[in-house]
Motif scaffolding. Structure first.
Motif, PDB file in Angstrom:
ATOM      1  N   LEU A  61       0.824  -1.202   0.000  1.00 42.06           N
ATOM      2  CA  LEU A  61       0.000   0.000   0.000  1.00 42.06           C
ATOM      3  C   LEU A  61       0.861   1.255   0.000  1.00 42.06           C
ATOM      4  CD1 LEU A  61      -2.829  -0.969   2.525  1.00 42.06           C
ATOM      5  CD2 LEU A  61      -3.059  -0.673   0.053  1.00 42.06           C
ATOM      6  N   ILE A  62       1.928   1.238   0.771  1.00 43.13           N
ATOM      7  CA  ILE A  62       2.803   2.414   0.855  1.00 43.13           C
ATOM      8  C   ILE A  62       3.567   2.614  -0.449  1.00 43.13           C
ATOM      9  CG2 ILE A  62       4.779   3.421   2.050  1.00 43.13           C
ATOM     10  CD1 ILE A  62       3.872   1.874   4.552  1.00 43.13           C
ATOM     11  N   ILE A  63       4.257   1.583  -0.913  1.00 41.16           N
ATOM     12  CA  ILE A  63       5.122   1.701  -2.094  1.00 41.16           C
ATOM     13  C   ILE A  63       4.298   1.990  -3.341  1.00 41.16           C
ATOM     14  CG2 ILE A  63       6.768   0.497  -3.565  1.00 41.16           C
ATOM     15  CD1 ILE A  63       7.859   1.279  -0.814  1.00 41.16           C
ATOM     16  N   ASN A  64       3.233   1.233  -3.562  1.00 43.53           N
ATOM     17  CA  ASN A  64       2.454   1.391  -4.790  1.00 43.53           C
ATOM     18  C   ASN A  64       1.692   2.706  -4.819  1.00 43.53           C
ATOM     19  OD1 ASN A  64       3.188  -1.189  -5.860  1.00 43.53           O
ATOM     20  ND2 ASN A  64       1.754  -2.145  -4.450  1.00 43.53           N
ATOM     21  N   SER A  65       1.191   3.145  -3.656  1.00 43.68           N
ATOM     22  CA  SER A  65       0.475   4.427  -3.631  1.00 43.68           C
ATOM     23  C   SER A  65       1.432   5.586  -3.875  1.00 43.68           C
ATOM     24  CB  SER A  65      -0.257   4.599  -2.301  1.00 43.68           C
ATOM     25  OG  SER A  65       0.657   4.659  -1.208  1.00 43.68           O
ATOM     26  N   MET A  66       2.655   5.494  -3.340  1.00 41.40           N
ATOM     27  CA  MET A  66       3.635   6.548  -3.602  1.00 41.40           C
ATOM     28  C   MET A  66       4.001   6.609  -5.087  1.00 41.40           C
ATOM     29  SD  MET A  66       6.336   6.451  -0.435  1.00 41.40           S
ATOM     30  CE  MET A  66       5.912   7.147   1.161  1.00 41.40           C
ATOM     31  N   ALA A  67       4.208   5.436  -5.690  1.00 38.87           N
ATOM     32  CA  ALA A  67       4.532   5.414  -7.121  1.00 38.87           C
ATOM     33  C   ALA A  67       3.380   5.983  -7.942  1.00 38.87           C
ATOM     34  CB  ALA A  67       4.836   3.983  -7.556  1.00 38.87           C
ATOM     35  N   ALA A  68       2.151   5.623  -7.599  1.00 41.20           N
ATOM     36  CA  ALA A  68       0.992   6.124  -8.325  1.00 41.20           C
ATOM     37  C   ALA A  68       0.818   7.624  -8.117  1.00 41.20           C
ATOM     38  CB  ALA A  68      -0.262   5.377  -7.874  1.00 41.20           C
ATOM     39  N   PHE A  69       1.123   8.092  -6.912  1.00 42.43           N
ATOM     40  CA  PHE A  69       1.001   9.529  -6.635  1.00 42.43           C
ATOM     41  C   PHE A  69       1.952  10.328  -7.522  1.00 42.43           C
ATOM     42  CE2 PHE A  69       2.416  13.342  -4.400  1.00 42.43           C
ATOM     43  CZ  PHE A  69       1.208  13.953  -4.109  1.00 42.43           C
ATOM     44  N   VAL A  70       3.169   9.853  -7.668  1.00 43.22           N
ATOM     45  CA  VAL A  70       4.145  10.537  -8.519  1.00 43.22           C
ATOM     46  C   VAL A  70       3.648  10.569  -9.965  1.00 43.22           C
ATOM     47  CG1 VAL A  70       6.474  10.408  -9.463  1.00 43.22           C
ATOM     48  CG2 VAL A  70       6.088   9.990  -7.027  1.00 43.22           C
ATOM     49  N   LEU A  71       3.115   9.442 -10.440  1.00 45.09           N
ATOM     50  CA  LEU A  71       2.683   9.366 -11.826  1.00 45.09           C
ATOM     51  C   LEU A  71       1.407  10.173 -12.087  1.00 45.09           C
ATOM     52  CD1 LEU A  71       3.289   5.547 -12.462  1.00 45.09           C
ATOM     53  CD2 LEU A  71       4.666   7.452 -13.305  1.00 45.09           C
ATOM     54  N   ALA A  72       0.550  10.278 -11.081  1.00 42.85           N
ATOM     55  CA  ALA A  72      -0.745  10.921 -11.286  1.00 42.85           C
ATOM     56  C   ALA A  72      -0.751  12.399 -10.950  1.00 42.85           C
ATOM     57  CB  ALA A  72      -1.816  10.195 -10.460  1.00 42.85           C
ATOM     58  N   ARG A  73       0.061  12.822  -9.971  1.00 41.21           N
ATOM     59  CA  ARG A  73      -0.062  14.197  -9.480  1.00 41.21           C
ATOM     60  C   ARG A  73       1.127  15.098  -9.812  1.00 41.21           C
ATOM     61  NH1 ARG A  73      -5.306  14.292  -8.047  1.00 41.21           N
ATOM     62  NH2 ARG A  73      -4.910  16.120  -6.752  1.00 41.21           N
ATOM     63  N   MET A  74       2.304  14.524  -9.970  1.00 38.56           N
ATOM     64  CA  MET A  74       3.488  15.336 -10.221  1.00 38.56           C
ATOM     65  C   MET A  74       3.775  15.394 -11.721  1.00 38.56           C
ATOM     66  SD  MET A  74       5.859  13.928  -7.057  1.00 38.56           S
ATOM     67  CE  MET A  74       7.185  15.082  -7.378  1.00 38.56           C
ATOM     68  N   GLN A  75       4.102  16.551 -12.200  1.00 37.57           N
ATOM     69  CA  GLN A  75       4.320  16.763 -13.633  1.00 37.57           C
ATOM     70  C   GLN A  75       5.752  16.384 -14.008  1.00 37.57           C
ATOM     71  OE1 GLN A  75       1.816  17.522 -15.659  1.00 37.57           O
ATOM     72  NE2 GLN A  75       0.462  17.529 -13.872  1.00 37.57           N
ATOM     73  N   LEU A  76       5.997  15.094 -14.089  1.00 38.12           N
ATOM     74  CA  LEU A  76       7.323  14.617 -14.457  1.00 38.12           C
ATOM     75  C   LEU A  76       7.383  14.341 -15.953  1.00 38.12           C
ATOM     76  CD1 LEU A  76       8.083  12.061 -11.589  1.00 38.12           C
ATOM     77  CD2 LEU A  76       8.846  14.425 -11.784  1.00 38.12           C
ATOM     78  N   PRO A  77       8.487  14.654 -16.610  1.00 36.50           N
ATOM     79  CA  PRO A  77       8.604  14.349 -18.037  1.00 36.50           C
ATOM     80  C   PRO A  77       8.644  12.834 -18.265  1.00 36.50           C
ATOM     81  CG  PRO A  77      10.702  15.141 -17.149  1.00 36.50           C
ATOM     82  CD  PRO A  77       9.679  15.354 -16.077  1.00 36.50           C
ATOM     83  N   GLY A  78       7.868  12.373 -19.235  1.00 38.09           N
ATOM     84  CA  GLY A  78       7.856  10.958 -19.572  1.00 38.09           C
ATOM     85  C   GLY A  78       7.055  10.081 -18.634  1.00 38.09           C
ATOM     86  N   ARG A  79       6.206  10.679 -17.799  1.00 39.80           N
ATOM     87  CA  ARG A  79       5.479   9.859 -16.828  1.00 39.80           C
ATOM     88  C   ARG A  79       4.472   8.936 -17.505  1.00 39.80           C
ATOM     89  NH1 ARG A  79       0.613  12.465 -14.681  1.00 39.80           N
ATOM     90  NH2 ARG A  79       0.103  14.318 -15.900  1.00 39.80           N
ATOM     91  N   ARG A  80       3.910   9.345 -18.642  1.00 39.74           N
ATOM     92  CA  ARG A  80       2.993   8.477 -19.367  1.00 39.74           C
ATOM     93  C   ARG A  80       3.727   7.248 -19.910  1.00 39.74           C
ATOM     94  NH1 ARG A  80      -2.373   9.939 -18.487  1.00 39.74           N
ATOM     95  NH2 ARG A  80      -2.551  12.216 -18.469  1.00 39.74           N
ATOM     96  N   ILE A  81       4.929   7.477 -20.407  1.00 39.59           N
ATOM     97  CA  ILE A  81       5.726   6.350 -20.904  1.00 39.59           C
ATOM     98  C   ILE A  81       6.090   5.423 -19.755  1.00 39.59           C
ATOM     99  CG2 ILE A  81       7.902   5.712 -22.013  1.00 39.59           C
ATOM    100  CD1 ILE A  81       7.789   8.357 -23.533  1.00 39.59           C
ATOM    101  N   LEU A  82       6.458   6.009 -18.615  1.00 41.52           N
ATOM    102  CA  LEU A  82       6.808   5.196 -17.450  1.00 41.52           C
ATOM    103  C   LEU A  82       5.615   4.366 -16.993  1.00 41.52           C
ATOM    104  CD1 LEU A  82       8.862   4.417 -15.324  1.00 41.52           C
ATOM    105  CD2 LEU A  82       8.185   6.429 -13.995  1.00 41.52           C
ATOM    106  N   LEU A  83       4.421   4.957 -16.994  1.00 43.65           N
ATOM    107  CA  LEU A  83       3.218   4.216 -16.624  1.00 43.65           C
ATOM    108  C   LEU A  83       2.976   3.073 -17.604  1.00 43.65           C
ATOM    109  CD1 LEU A  83       0.666   3.891 -14.879  1.00 43.65           C
ATOM    110  CD2 LEU A  83      -0.474   5.513 -16.417  1.00 43.65           C
ATOM    111  N   ALA A  84       3.189   3.316 -18.888  1.00 43.45           N
ATOM    112  CA  ALA A  84       3.007   2.265 -19.887  1.00 43.45           C
ATOM    113  C   ALA A  84       3.989   1.123 -19.671  1.00 43.45           C
ATOM    114  CB  ALA A  84       3.177   2.851 -21.294  1.00 43.45           C
TER     115      ALA A  84
END
Length: 257
Positions: A61-84
């Motif tokens: 719950l901790i690790i996966n929610s943190m990873a999802a938070f970064v991908l969903a809320r923070m404007q990181l370059p390439g986050r869509r590719i990383l999610l894929a």
């Protein structure tokens, strides 16, 4: 399963041809349940599975929610590719990764200074903490939360971790319940991996214990049904405890606006 757990083997097979197979009729007995405790170290297996499943769920719950938070809320370059890339790992069957993982965990140093994680709790927990499907569930839920909340919090001086801990996670109760259930079930039902990496009964989970009923020549199907009934109780208890949040999460996943 439950009805058969109270019947002798001969009656189980004689009842298979009719509806009495589903009814608690005939010579009912608790001998199958007492036989379970005589045949396997049931409580040891049960406590091992509870420990492995609870720790896997908690850390997941901790690790996966943190990873999802970064991908969903923070404007990181390439986050869509990383999610894929993360989601692409879902198409790889576990059986394909089992042998490479077995080699890898046998090369890792353990906390006591020895080499290899085989026959430990860690080898049954650590490889399954990060989970692509859990990340995706959190991602879809976090993405539906208005980002204006983040902006307001940042104006007040909150950092990203404070936003994650105090704003996003308290609003993600249904997602947390869903991920907890969907993480607990595979952790509880694991058979192949524990069979490969454990040898001691002190660390083996309940599913490996199922094989003990096939080792002494004569298979007692009544005892197998009793054992299966006993190890189902924690799963039912978990679902009942989180049922409302689980259903709410499934319902809200198809509703926009």
């Amino acid at each position: 399963m439950i009805v058969s757990s109270f019947k002798p083997d001969l009656q189980i097979f004689s009842d298979l041809g009719g509806p009495q197979a589903f009814l608690p009729v005939g010579s009912l007995t608790l001998d199958n349940y007492t036989g379970v405790f005589d045949r396997v170290p049931f409580w040891q297996f049960m406590m091992n599975s509870i420990l492995i499943s609870v720790v896997t769920v908690g850390l997941g719950l901790i690790i996966n929610s943190m990873a999802a938070f970064v991908l969903a809320r923070m404007q990181l370059p390439g986050r869509r590719i990383l999610l894929a890339v993360v989601l692409a790992t879902l198409i790889v069957p576990f059986e394909v990764m089992a042998l490479p993982m077995l080699w890898e965990v046998n090369q890792l140093p353990y906390i006591d200074g020895s080499q290899g994680w085989l026959d430990t709790y860690a080898v049954q927990i650590v490889p399954f903490i990060a989970n692509a499907f859990s990340i995706y569930l959190f991602y879809t839920y976090f993405d539906s939360i208005p980002k204006e909340l983040d902006e307001a919090a940042r104006v007040d001086g909150a950092g990203w971790f404070r936003i994650y801990r105090s704003i996003v996670m308290p609003l993600a109760g249904p997602a947390i319940a869903t991920v907890a259930i969907l993480t607990f079930l595979p952790a509880w039902n694991q058979y192949l991996w524990p069979l490969m990496v454990t040898q001691s009964e002190s660390v083996r989970p309940v599913m490996v214990g199922m094989g003990y009923f096939h080792q002494l020549g004569k298979v007692s199907w009544g005892q197998i049904m009793a054992y299966a009934s006993l190890i189902t109780i924690p799963v039912l208890a978990l679902f009942i405890a989180f049922q409302r949040s689980f259903v709410n999460s499934i319902a809200s996943s198809g509703v926009k606006g």
